[in-house]
Design an enzyme around this catalytic site. Structure first.
Site, PDB file in Angstrom:
ATOM      1  N   ASN A   1       0.875  -1.176   0.000  1.00  0.00           N
ATOM      2  CA  ASN A   1       0.000   0.000   0.000  1.00  0.00           C
ATOM      3  C   ASN A   1       0.911   1.224   0.000  1.00  0.00           C
ATOM      4  OD1 ASN A   1      -1.790   2.045   0.475  1.00  0.00           O
ATOM      5  ND2 ASN A   1      -2.713   1.140   2.293  1.00  0.00           N
TER       6      ASN A   1
ATOM      7  N   ARG B   1      -2.566  -2.130  -3.442  1.00  0.00           N
ATOM      8  CA  ARG B   1      -3.787  -1.355  -3.225  1.00  0.00           C
ATOM      9  C   ARG B   1      -3.742  -0.131  -4.145  1.00  0.00           C
ATOM     10  NH1 ARG B   1      -5.025   3.222   1.025  1.00  0.00           N
ATOM     11  NH2 ARG B   1      -7.259   3.386   0.656  1.00  0.00           N
TER      12      ARG B   1
ATOM     13  N   HIS C   1     -13.218   2.632   0.379  1.00  0.00           N
ATOM     14  CA  HIS C   1     -13.246   1.559   1.397  1.00  0.00           C
ATOM     15  C   HIS C   1     -13.906   0.290   0.856  1.00  0.00           C
ATOM     16  CE1 HIS C   1     -13.454   4.958   4.643  1.00  0.00           C
ATOM     17  NE2 HIS C   1     -12.207   4.553   4.496  1.00  0.00           N
TER      18      HIS C   1
ATOM     19  N   HIS D   1     -18.011   1.318   8.074  1.00  0.00           N
ATOM     20  CA  HIS D   1     -16.556   1.423   8.234  1.00  0.00           C
ATOM     21  C   HIS D   1     -16.295   2.758   8.915  1.00  0.00           C
ATOM     22  CE1 HIS D   1     -12.284   0.855   6.741  1.00  0.00           C
ATOM     23  NE2 HIS D   1     -12.292   2.116   7.114  1.00  0.00           N
TER      24      HIS D   1
ATOM     25  N   ARG E   1     -12.541  15.331   8.055  1.00  0.00           N
ATOM     26  CA  ARG E   1     -13.286  15.710   6.840  1.00  0.00           C
ATOM     27  C   ARG E   1     -14.720  16.088   7.201  1.00  0.00           C
ATOM     28  NH1 ARG E   1     -11.703  10.376   4.148  1.00  0.00           N
ATOM     29  NH2 ARG E   1      -9.502  10.677   3.654  1.00  0.00           N
TER      30      ARG E   1
ATOM     31  N   PHE F   1     -11.155   9.616  18.321  1.00  0.00           N
ATOM     32  CA  PHE F   1     -12.364   9.391  19.113  1.00  0.00           C
ATOM     33  C   PHE F   1     -12.044   9.072  20.577  1.00  0.00           C
ATOM     34  CE2 PHE F   1     -16.122   9.413  16.299  1.00  0.00           C
ATOM     35  CZ  PHE F   1     -15.467   9.798  15.139  1.00  0.00           C
ATOM     36  N   ARG F   2     -10.839   8.566  20.853  1.00  0.00           N
ATOM     37  CA  ARG F   2     -10.473   8.317  22.260  1.00  0.00           C
ATOM     38  C   ARG F   2     -10.380   9.640  23.015  1.00  0.00           C
ATOM     39  NH1 ARG F   2      -5.939   4.352  20.046  1.00  0.00           N
ATOM     40  NH2 ARG F   2      -6.025   6.026  18.538  1.00  0.00           N
TER      41      ARG F   2
ATOM     42  N   GLY G   1     -11.169   1.430  12.946  1.00  0.00           N
ATOM     43  CA  GLY G   1     -10.696   1.874  14.261  1.00  0.00           C
ATOM     44  C   GLY G   1     -11.793   2.157  15.284  1.00  0.00           C
TER      45      GLY G   1
ATOM     46  N   GLY H   1     -15.194   1.597  14.843  1.00  0.00           N
ATOM     47  CA  GLY H   1     -16.174   0.506  14.837  1.00  0.00           C
ATOM     48  C   GLY H   1     -15.696  -0.713  15.603  1.00  0.00           C
TER      49      GLY H   1
ATOM     50  N   ASN I   1     -13.278  -0.682  18.040  1.00  0.00           N
ATOM     51  CA  ASN I   1     -12.770  -0.433  19.398  1.00  0.00           C
ATOM     52  C   ASN I   1     -13.684   0.345  20.331  1.00  0.00           C
ATOM     53  OD1 ASN I   1     -10.081  -1.615  19.101  1.00  0.00           O
ATOM     54  ND2 ASN I   1      -9.807  -0.014  17.564  1.00  0.00           N
TER      55      ASN I   1
ATOM     56  N   GLU J   1      -8.163  -5.580   4.918  1.00  0.00           N
ATOM     57  CA  GLU J   1      -8.042  -5.258   3.492  1.00  0.00           C
ATOM     58  C   GLU J   1      -6.853  -5.983   2.859  1.00  0.00           C
ATOM     59  OE1 GLU J   1      -9.359  -0.749   3.216  1.00  0.00           O
ATOM     60  OE2 GLU J   1      -8.678  -1.275   5.200  1.00  0.00           O
TER      61      GLU J   1
END
Ligand code: ADP
Length: 398
Positions: A7, A92, A181, A209, A242, A285-286, A332, A334, A336, A385
């Site tokens: 990738n 990829r 994705h 995702h 974004r 998000f953490r 990530g 979804g 955790n 992936e």
């Protein structure tokens, strides 16, 4: 049989060497700062070899590939005896336009077609092409396959992929929803069918995702019928940085008011918006969870917006498919964040979804987190992936 998965980014290159007899990862790593100075982290996962984690000159992608091969085959950090043991390479590629609805074996004709797709992904495709060229230079005629982020979404019908702008923009310029994705949505939906013990042809699935970049896909009978990202990955849900869906009039307003040009505007929308922009705290998000739990209202608002959008788009896909059998969380966030899964699943009460709190607390495995009597099943499925790329490469080349 052993397959190298690559990738390539503009200054980075991620890789995994996968033994396809067991589908086990033999080694993985990351080259960074290619063309600047260079750093390589190489982790052998078999044979008890040590991790290599050093600054190393990487002036070009070809030198990065050569360094990777050197580590994969050398006595100290290697997992294979020589390059001859690598049977094929899977790459990829971000954008395959309308030309590529599935993975393809790379030849000169495919390389020319990839160049033609570059205007659609001017930041990503050139890096992917550089990675492929570098590999061809270093590895000679080892067979190689391109696997596209967009390909899985090529089954979308016109009513889902068209934008309501003059038709000539589609016909002449390829302006339409492509989606991204795709490799992840394909993997988790196939795995979900396996876990449910049903043919995917009989299932209606909403795949969520949720990572730094996030997208949903509506998958009916194994085929994608809609997805939330569009011509670029900027739209759909609010993401880490974004903006997601936005009235184009806002762009004109802000550019005029603050004297910004379009590049500056898009930089704000790509890099300074999303949950980072709303919270002013972080794109991670953490950090948002911890700020919100300490009473930060804007962090809570950003989280609420994200959960609301996932639920809202998922609901629209239930309508689009006239039903749903399973909802999947991956990537990530979804995989955790049990609090995000719980908050989103609360919107699905009308579907008869009930969540098993204990199952929702587990991590790192494929698991059904809905209760046995839940009308719609909810799963957490860690995405993979690289494995899809390796499987496609094996199928096409070997
Ligand atoms: P990318 O889109 O870069 O591939 P990932 O799928 O790796 O992103 O997801 C990265 C994101 O996952 C991080 O930004 C972070 O917000 C989120 N994440 C990782 N672990 C957790 C966790 N334990 N709780 C909440 N969010 C998490």
């Amino acid at each position: 049989m052993k397959i190298l998965v690559i990738n390539a980014g503009s200054s980075s290159l991620k890789y995994q060497l996968i033994d396809m007899d067991t589908e086990a990862v033999m080694a993985k790593g990351l080259c960074e700062r290619i063309g600047i100075d260079g750093h390589l982290k190489h982790s052998p996962l078999v044979g008890g070899k040590p991790v290599y984690d050093e600054d190393i000159a990487l002036p070009t992608h070809a030198e990065a590939i050569a360094a990777v091969i050197d580590k994969l085959t050398g006595a100290e950090y290697g997992v294979v005896a020589s390059m001859k043991e690598i049977d094929a390479v899977g790459h990829r590629v971000v954008h395959g336009g309308e030309k590529f609805a599935c993975s393809v074996k790379i030849d000169d004709e495919v390389m020319a077609a990839l160049e033609e797709c570059t205007p659609f992904a001017p930041l990503h495709n050139p890096a992917n092409i550089t990675g492929i060229n570098a590999c061809r230079e270093v590895m000679g005629d080892v067979p190689m396959v391109a696997v596209f982020d967009t390909a899985f979404h090529q089954t979308m019908p016109g009513k889902a992929f068209m934008y309501a702008v003059p038709y000539d923009y589609y016909k002449n310029d390829g302006i339409r929803r492509y989606g991204f994705h795709g490799t992840s949505h394909r993997y988790v939906s196939a795995r979900c069918a396996e876990l449910m013990g049903k043919p995917i042809e009989e299932l209606k699935i909403v795949s969520c995702h949720m990572g730094n970049g996030s997208s949903l896909a509506a998958i009916d009978g194994g085929k994608c019928v809609d997805t939330s990202m569009g011509f670029t990955p900027l739209v759909g849900l609010p993401m880490g940085t974004r903006c997601g869906d936005l009235d184009a009039g806002v762009i004109q307003f802000i550019m005029n008011k603050y004297g910004m040009n379009i590049d500056e505007m898009l930089n704000v929308l790509n890099k300074k918006s999303g949950v980072l922009g709303v919270s002013g705290v972080s794109s991670d998000f953490r950090d948002l969870d911890s700020a919100a739990s300490q009473g930060n209202d804007r962090a809570q608002l950003a989280l609420d917006m994200f959960h609301y959008w996932v639920a809202k788009v998922a609901g629209s896909y239930v309508a689009a498919m006239n039903g749903v059998d399973a909802i999947i969380f991956t990537a990530g966030v979804g995989e955790n964040s049990k609090s995000s899964r719980k908050a989103i699943a609360e919107y699905f009460g009308y579907l008869g979804v009930t969540i098993d709190e204990e199952a929702n607390s587990k991590r790192g495995e494929d698991i059904m987190i809905s209760t046995p009597d839940s009308k719609v099943k909810v799963f957490v499925i860690p995405t993979n992936e690289e494995l899809v790329i390796a499987r496609d490469t094996k199928e096409i080349c070997c």
